[in-house]
Design a protein around this motif. Sequence first.
Motif, PDB file in Angstrom:
ATOM      1  N   UNK A 201      34.137  39.710  47.603  1.00 32.79           N
ATOM      2  CA  UNK A 201      34.721  41.021  47.908  1.00 32.79           C
ATOM      3  C   UNK A 201      35.657  41.482  46.787  1.00 32.79           C
ATOM      4  N   UNK A 202      36.507  40.566  46.312  1.00 32.41           N
ATOM      5  CA  UNK A 202      37.458  40.914  45.245  1.00 32.41           C
ATOM      6  C   UNK A 202      36.714  41.306  43.974  1.00 32.41           C
ATOM      7  N   UNK A 203      35.655  40.562  43.699  1.00 29.19           N
ATOM      8  CA  UNK A 203      34.812  40.834  42.526  1.00 29.19           C
ATOM      9  C   UNK A 203      34.283  42.269  42.566  1.00 29.19           C
ATOM     10  N   UNK A 204      33.807  42.641  43.744  1.00 26.38           N
ATOM     11  CA  UNK A 204      33.214  43.970  43.932  1.00 26.38           C
ATOM     12  C   UNK A 204      34.282  45.047  43.911  1.00 26.38           C
ATOM     13  N   UNK A 205      35.316  44.855  44.723  1.00 23.87           N
ATOM     14  CA  UNK A 205      36.315  45.921  44.900  1.00 23.87           C
ATOM     15  C   UNK A 205      37.185  46.106  43.663  1.00 23.87           C
ATOM     16  N   UNK A 206      37.397  45.026  42.908  1.00 23.83           N
ATOM     17  CA  UNK A 206      38.285  45.143  41.736  1.00 23.83           C
ATOM     18  C   UNK A 206      37.494  45.107  40.430  1.00 23.83           C
ATOM     19  N   UNK A 207      36.189  45.285  40.518  1.00 18.97           N
ATOM     20  CA  UNK A 207      35.316  45.362  39.335  1.00 18.97           C
ATOM     21  C   UNK A 207      35.508  44.190  38.373  1.00 18.97           C
ATOM     22  N   UNK A 208      35.341  43.001  38.887  1.00 19.21           N
ATOM     23  CA  UNK A 208      35.379  41.781  38.086  1.00 19.21           C
ATOM     24  C   UNK A 208      36.623  41.690  37.181  1.00 19.21           C
ATOM     25  N   UNK A 209      37.808  41.561  37.797  1.00 17.23           N
ATOM     26  CA  UNK A 209      39.045  41.564  36.999  1.00 17.23           C
ATOM     27  C   UNK A 209      39.177  40.341  36.076  1.00 17.23           C
ATOM     28  N   UNK A 210      39.992  40.508  35.054  1.00 17.55           N
ATOM     29  CA  UNK A 210      40.359  39.381  34.188  1.00 17.55           C
ATOM     30  C   UNK A 210      41.359  38.518  34.965  1.00 17.55           C
ATOM     31  N   UNK A 211      41.124  37.226  35.036  1.00 15.19           N
ATOM     32  CA  UNK A 211      42.074  36.326  35.700  1.00 15.19           C
ATOM     33  C   UNK A 211      42.976  35.654  34.670  1.00 15.19           C
ATOM     34  N   UNK A 212      42.403  35.183  33.580  1.00 11.59           N
ATOM     35  CA  UNK A 212      43.252  34.613  32.531  1.00 11.59           C
ATOM     36  C   UNK A 212      42.580  34.634  31.176  1.00 11.59           C
ATOM     37  N   UNK A 213      43.435  34.468  30.173  1.00  9.21           N
ATOM     38  CA  UNK A 213      42.987  34.495  28.783  1.00  9.21           C
ATOM     39  C   UNK A 213      43.659  33.347  28.053  1.00  9.21           C
ATOM     40  N   UNK A 214      42.906  32.674  27.197  1.00  7.98           N
ATOM     41  CA  UNK A 214      43.433  31.528  26.447  1.00  7.98           C
ATOM     42  C   UNK A 214      43.296  31.831  24.962  1.00  7.98           C
ATOM     43  N   UNK A 215      44.380  31.652  24.218  1.00 12.31           N
ATOM     44  CA  UNK A 215      44.362  31.879  22.774  1.00 12.31           C
ATOM     45  C   UNK A 215      44.879  30.610  22.108  1.00 12.31           C
TER      46      UNK A 215
ATOM     47  N   UNK B 123      49.828  34.272  16.635  1.00 14.76           N
ATOM     48  CA  UNK B 123      49.512  34.824  15.325  1.00 14.76           C
ATOM     49  C   UNK B 123      49.949  33.872  14.206  1.00 14.76           C
ATOM     50  N   UNK B 124      49.033  33.347  13.379  1.00 14.38           N
ATOM     51  CA  UNK B 124      47.594  33.598  13.426  1.00 14.38           C
ATOM     52  C   UNK B 124      46.943  32.840  14.576  1.00 14.38           C
ATOM     53  N   UNK B 125      45.784  33.323  15.017  1.00 13.55           N
ATOM     54  CA  UNK B 125      45.026  32.613  16.052  1.00 13.55           C
ATOM     55  C   UNK B 125      43.693  32.157  15.471  1.00 13.55           C
ATOM     56  N   UNK B 126      43.143  31.096  16.059  1.00 13.19           N
ATOM     57  CA  UNK B 126      41.857  30.601  15.547  1.00 13.19           C
ATOM     58  C   UNK B 126      40.758  30.651  16.611  1.00 13.19           C
ATOM     59  N   UNK B 127      41.117  31.033  17.816  1.00 14.92           N
ATOM     60  CA  UNK B 127      40.089  31.120  18.859  1.00 14.92           C
ATOM     61  C   UNK B 127      40.669  31.680  20.144  1.00 14.92           C
ATOM     62  N   UNK B 128      39.800  32.238  20.969  1.00 15.65           N
ATOM     63  CA  UNK B 128      40.244  32.760  22.269  1.00 15.65           C
ATOM     64  C   UNK B 128      39.067  32.904  23.213  1.00 15.65           C
ATOM     65  N   UNK B 129      39.377  32.916  24.496  1.00 15.51           N
ATOM     66  CA  UNK B 129      38.368  33.295  25.482  1.00 15.51           C
ATOM     67  C   UNK B 129      39.052  33.920  26.685  1.00 15.51           C
ATOM     68  N   UNK B 130      38.253  34.688  27.424  1.00 13.17           N
ATOM     69  CA  UNK B 130      38.745  35.359  28.632  1.00 13.17           C
ATOM     70  C   UNK B 130      37.944  34.837  29.817  1.00 13.17           C
ATOM     71  N   UNK B 131      38.607  34.621  30.933  1.00 12.05           N
ATOM     72  CA  UNK B 131      37.901  34.276  32.167  1.00 12.05           C
ATOM     73  C   UNK B 131      38.034  35.428  33.152  1.00 12.05           C
ATOM     74  N   UNK B 132      36.879  36.030  33.456  1.00 10.94           N
ATOM     75  CA  UNK B 132      36.825  37.032  34.515  1.00 10.94           C
ATOM     76  C   UNK B 132      36.580  36.317  35.842  1.00 10.94           C
ATOM     77  N   UNK B 133      36.866  37.024  36.913  1.00 16.82           N
ATOM     78  CA  UNK B 133      36.689  36.423  38.246  1.00 16.82           C
ATOM     79  C   UNK B 133      35.245  35.956  38.484  1.00 16.82           C
ATOM     80  N   UNK B 134      34.273  36.705  37.936  1.00 22.49           N
ATOM     81  CA  UNK B 134      32.860  36.336  38.146  1.00 22.49           C
ATOM     82  C   UNK B 134      32.537  34.951  37.576  1.00 22.49           C
ATOM     83  N   UNK B 135      33.329  34.508  36.580  1.00 21.16           N
ATOM     84  CA  UNK B 135      33.071  33.202  35.959  1.00 21.16           C
ATOM     85  C   UNK B 135      33.771  32.070  36.709  1.00 21.16           C
TER      86      UNK B 135
END
Length: 189
Positions: free
Chosen positions: A44-58, A19-31
Amino acid sequence: MSELNPTQVSINSDTGAVSPETGRYIKHLSELEGIYFDGEAWARTLREESDPVVYEVVEFKKQGSDLFFGTTTMQPGKVGDEYYMTRGHFHEDRTKSEVYCTLSGRGLLLLENRQGQCETVEMREGTCAFIPPDWAHRSINCGSEPLVFSWFCSVEAGHDYGQILKQGMRKLCLDRDGEVEMVDNPNFN
Ligand code: F6R
Ligand code: ZN
């Protein structure tokens, strides 16, 4: 050269909020297709865990500055036996280094250079890693809590994902009956 003013930026060690931030993105497993060793486990993980968030960059980037910085927050989790990890990259500008400082959680920073030398640096609260120019780097959350680290880099570094995506990295980081183990990547080519 433009005149730059000093700026205070707050970083939350537990959430990675900047804070303050100027940009961010999220990486889901599908990406993250193709980066994990076991492609079936990935699907399998994608399906069973409904495409979880793996990491986020700010990030915080000041216009006109030669440096920028930010945080990466990695969730705990596995694809098969392989711990959640980032894509991994070289910097486009081969002369640019980087620093990672771990704020919370537990992980490993996996590094390798173009000559095939591999290194790991432990990531835990209070440790910093110097990433030399032209070393590929990938962070791995091998703990049970989120892994939060800050990074500091040249704005000119850029990302080169191509080689790691194509070849993989030489080492894999696996959970073997609750123990973290580094093994040679049989798919590395
Ligand atoms: C920037 C840097 C980090 C990573 C981030 C995500 O040079 O090393 O900000 O970009 O941790 O990792 P990748 O980009 O490998 O998916
Ligand atoms: Zn980097």
